[in-house]
Write a protein that holds these residues in place. Structure first.
Motif, PDB file in Angstrom:
ATOM      1  N   SER A 202       0.804  -1.217   0.000  1.00  0.00           N
ATOM      2  CA  SER A 202       0.000   0.000   0.000  1.00  0.00           C
ATOM      3  C   SER A 202       0.843   1.276   0.000  1.00  0.00           C
ATOM      4  O   SER A 202       0.317   2.358  -0.284  1.00  0.00           O
ATOM      5  CB  SER A 202      -0.929   0.015   1.220  1.00  0.00           C
ATOM      6  OG  SER A 202      -0.189   0.026   2.424  1.00  0.00           O
ATOM      7  N   GLU A 320      -9.684  -0.469   1.299  1.00  0.00           N
ATOM      8  CA  GLU A 320      -9.070   0.268   0.188  1.00  0.00           C
ATOM      9  C   GLU A 320     -10.030   1.302  -0.389  1.00  0.00           C
ATOM     10  O   GLU A 320      -9.657   2.476  -0.597  1.00  0.00           O
ATOM     11  CB  GLU A 320      -8.641  -0.718  -0.901  1.00  0.00           C
ATOM     12  CG  GLU A 320      -7.499  -1.641  -0.480  1.00  0.00           C
ATOM     13  CD  GLU A 320      -7.310  -2.808  -1.426  1.00  0.00           C
ATOM     14  OE1 GLU A 320      -6.516  -3.704  -1.111  1.00  0.00           O
ATOM     15  OE2 GLU A 320      -7.981  -2.819  -2.495  1.00  0.00           O
ATOM     16  N   TYR A 324      -9.952   5.492  -0.117  1.00  0.00           N
ATOM     17  CA  TYR A 324      -9.920   6.316  -1.330  1.00  0.00           C
ATOM     18  C   TYR A 324     -10.956   7.437  -1.267  1.00  0.00           C
ATOM     19  O   TYR A 324     -10.692   8.572  -1.699  1.00  0.00           O
ATOM     20  CB  TYR A 324     -10.172   5.441  -2.556  1.00  0.00           C
ATOM     21  CG  TYR A 324     -10.090   6.196  -3.852  1.00  0.00           C
ATOM     22  CD1 TYR A 324      -8.859   6.453  -4.441  1.00  0.00           C
ATOM     23  CD2 TYR A 324     -11.248   6.665  -4.479  1.00  0.00           C
ATOM     24  CE1 TYR A 324      -8.781   7.162  -5.629  1.00  0.00           C
ATOM     25  CE2 TYR A 324     -11.175   7.365  -5.657  1.00  0.00           C
ATOM     26  CZ  TYR A 324      -9.939   7.619  -6.234  1.00  0.00           C
ATOM     27  OH  TYR A 324      -9.864   8.329  -7.406  1.00  0.00           O
ATOM     28  N   GLU A 327      -9.726   9.826   1.937  1.00  0.00           N
ATOM     29  CA  GLU A 327      -8.342  10.288   1.901  1.00  0.00           C
ATOM     30  C   GLU A 327      -7.909  10.710   0.503  1.00  0.00           C
ATOM     31  O   GLU A 327      -6.867  11.335   0.335  1.00  0.00           O
ATOM     32  CB  GLU A 327      -7.403   9.187   2.408  1.00  0.00           C
ATOM     33  CG  GLU A 327      -7.484   8.927   3.892  1.00  0.00           C
ATOM     34  CD  GLU A 327      -6.828  10.026   4.728  1.00  0.00           C
ATOM     35  OE1 GLU A 327      -6.099  10.855   4.152  1.00  0.00           O
ATOM     36  OE2 GLU A 327      -7.054  10.056   5.945  1.00  0.00           O
ATOM     37  N   THR A 329      -6.970   8.658  -1.800  1.00  0.00           N
ATOM     38  CA  THR A 329      -6.066   7.644  -2.331  1.00  0.00           C
ATOM     39  C   THR A 329      -6.183   6.374  -1.505  1.00  0.00           C
ATOM     40  O   THR A 329      -6.494   6.422  -0.311  1.00  0.00           O
ATOM     41  CB  THR A 329      -4.602   8.136  -2.317  1.00  0.00           C
ATOM     42  OG1 THR A 329      -3.748   7.080  -2.768  1.00  0.00           O
ATOM     43  CG2 THR A 329      -4.186   8.556  -0.922  1.00  0.00           C
ATOM     44  N   TYR A 331      -3.618   4.533  -1.085  1.00  0.00           N
ATOM     45  CA  TYR A 331      -2.286   4.356  -0.493  1.00  0.00           C
ATOM     46  C   TYR A 331      -2.137   5.285   0.703  1.00  0.00           C
ATOM     47  O   TYR A 331      -1.301   6.190   0.721  1.00  0.00           O
ATOM     48  CB  TYR A 331      -1.206   4.649  -1.534  1.00  0.00           C
ATOM     49  CG  TYR A 331      -1.413   3.908  -2.830  1.00  0.00           C
ATOM     50  CD1 TYR A 331      -1.051   2.566  -2.943  1.00  0.00           C
ATOM     51  CD2 TYR A 331      -1.969   4.537  -3.940  1.00  0.00           C
ATOM     52  CE1 TYR A 331      -1.236   1.876  -4.122  1.00  0.00           C
ATOM     53  CE2 TYR A 331      -2.158   3.851  -5.131  1.00  0.00           C
ATOM     54  CZ  TYR A 331      -1.796   2.519  -5.215  1.00  0.00           C
ATOM     55  OH  TYR A 331      -1.990   1.838  -6.380  1.00  0.00           O
ATOM     56  N   ALA A 332      -2.958   5.073   1.721  1.00  0.00           N
ATOM     57  CA  ALA A 332      -3.007   5.971   2.859  1.00  0.00           C
ATOM     58  C   ALA A 332      -2.707   5.216   4.157  1.00  0.00           C
ATOM     59  O   ALA A 332      -2.524   3.994   4.172  1.00  0.00           O
ATOM     60  CB  ALA A 332      -4.379   6.647   2.941  1.00  0.00           C
TER      61      ALA A 332
END
Length: 502
Positions: A202, A320, A324, A327, A329, A331-332
């Motif tokens: 991630s 996930e 998104y 946040e 994204t 990848y948080a």
């Protein structure tokens, strides 16, 4: 009356009085020697018996090191197939996701059939070699779909070869006060692998100049190499040697397990207990043991299969997608906490499983898992909430908390599996149960076609209700086996109900 007096140099304990012809005669002894010593005073002696279980625990844990590091590799591969392939260098197809689980089933079937006749070290070594080859393929061909797919199948077979022998082995080599900790190394290793995969996948950036599959392979090589090297430290179960009529090797195994705590008396006690377990297990026919195993099998089938709901594709997609939305994204930070709390829950349970007990710990974890899943279902019940940053933040928080309690729940399943069944049928029933667990993963993967609010709602409400029903059933049916021998634990499992929670 006449009196006669004697002088002696030693103590005389007898005094005589004689009567002769009606005349009284008295005899007196006078001692001039040293007086006898006084009687010794009463002394209280406190006898302290040192329990060798702690040392046994350390030795058994060292023996399980090889399998533990192999399970870390398994956690990496499992998480990758359950949604944590965000930066994948190959397509995430349906077969890519379920390939590892099919390989696991193949390996588990083979090991269940052969584990009673072959030493556990063979399975640990062969499984670790397969995991090492799996990792090498990931490093050498990170962009080749067919190669990566073959590697995932191979890694699944390898960990399937290890799982059934480890569950049996950990129960047989550990003492009654350390069996839970030793067996829980399976789920702890899986949780560590899951945490590593989730966190690096991630957070990995594509501009770092290294394929993410290559990173996956590097982790796999490190852990597989350690696992393979640790095979030499493993100690075979004395029960295995007793079944092979090798008494000398069984006694030698016990001596190595007890290590510096070994004495002739302790060694004999451990040997007699192991021999009694074997005698009771082999004196019954297979049909009789199958009949006795019906109730334990039903209990453990559901208990272990609930582990599949603790880490699943919908849970991964939920964290996930919710990250998104609020946040911006996937990848948080929630993904980092998601993996870390899973590991923390397993580590905490590893420490307390033999003190607090299996039943209380697992019921606590299951109760919280059920409540959190139903909470997530309540949010997804209003389909427009999937677009709301506020509600998706709540879903994310619930999913993160769920992983902590999932880590608490799953560790008890390994200990229970090693204790539940009679000797002859144990490998076959354990193999069947862990295979059904993988089938549940495959079914969920095959039916999860889109990350919509409707699907999330249906999944979480159905699984949440199943967990609530299981919670009530387990509270009544599951035994507490903390601090018991294998024989006693098996007797408790054969009862229909056992409400003791501590």
């Amino acid at each position: 009356m006449s009196t006669t007096t004697y002088v002696t140099s030693a103590p005389v304990t007898v005094q005589q009085t004689n009567y002769l012809t009606g005349q009284e005669t008295q005899t007196t002894y006078i001692t001039t020697g040293r007086a006898p010593p006084p009687p010794p005073p009463d002394v209280s002696v406190n006898v302290v018996i040192v329990n060798p279980g702690g040392r046994w625990s350390k030795t058994a844990t060292k023996t399980g090191t090889a399998a533990t590091f192999a399970f870390v590799c398994a956690g990496l591969d499992m998480a990758q197939g359950l949604g944590w392939n965000l930066n994948g260098n190959v397509a995430t197809t349906l077969e890519f996701q379920y390939s590892w689980f099919i390989g696991f089933i193949i390996g588990a079937v083979v090991s269940a059939l052969a584990v009673s006749f072959l030493p556990k070290m063979i399975f640990y070594g062969l499984g670790s070699i397969m995991n090492l080859i799996d990792a090498i393929i990931f490093v050498s061909a990170p962009y080749e779909y067919e190669s990566i797919l073959a590697a995932r199948y191979l890694g699944g077979v390898g960990i399937g070869l290890i799982t059934v022998p480890f569950i049996i082995h950990s129960a047989e080599i550990s003492g009654s006060n350390s069996r839970g900790t030793c067996a829980a190394l399976e789920q702890y290793g899986l949780s560590l692998g899951i945490a590593i995969q989730v966190i690096y996948d991630s957070q990995w950036a594509g501009d770092l100049g290294m394929a993410v599959n290559r990173v996956h392979g590097i982790f796999g090589i490190v852990f597989s190499a350690i696992a393979l090297g640790s095979v030499t430290m493993a100690i075979e179960s004395p029960i295995f040697y007793i079944r092979q009529n090798q008494e000398d090797k069984a006694r030698a195994s016990i001596r190595r397990l007890l290590d510096s705590w070994w004495t002739v008396e302790r060694g004999n006690q451990a040997y007699e207990e192991a021999k009694l377990y074997v005698v009771e297990g082999t004196s019954q026919g297979v049909g009789e043991q199958v009949a006795e195993s019906v109730m334990p099998f039903i209990k453990m089938l559901f208990f272990r299969c609930f582990v599949a709901f603790a880490m699943s594709l919908p849970l991964s997609y939920s964290i996930e997608s919710s990250s998104y939305v609020y946040e911006g994204t996937a990848y948080a930070w929630p993904s980092i906490v998601f993996g870390a709390l899973r590991l923390l829950g397993s580590l905490l349970t590893l420490v307390i499983l033999d003190t607090v007990g299996r039943k209380f710990v697992s019921l606590l974890g299951l109760m919280c898992m059920a409540g959190l899943m139903l909470g997530m279902a309540g949010v997804y019940g209003d389909y427009v909430n999937i677009l709301s940053p506020y509600y998706m933040r709540q879903v994310s928080n619930l999913g993160i908390a769920l992983q902590f309690f999932a880590g608490i729940y799953v560790c008890s399943s390994s200990a229970y599996l090693g204790e539940a069944f009679p000797l002859r049928v144990k490998p076959f029933l354990i193999g069947l149960i862990v295979c059904v667990e993988q089938v549940i993963h495959i079914v969920v993967i095959a039916t999860f076609t889109s990350a919509t609010s409707e699907y999330f709602y249906n999944y979480f409400v159905i699984v949440g209700i199943i967990l609530v029903v299981g919670l009530v059933a387990f509270a009544i049916l599951m035994p507490e086996t903390r601090g018991t021998t294998l024989r006693k634990a098996g007797e408790r499992f054969r009862r229909v109900h056992d409400v003791m929670a501590y």
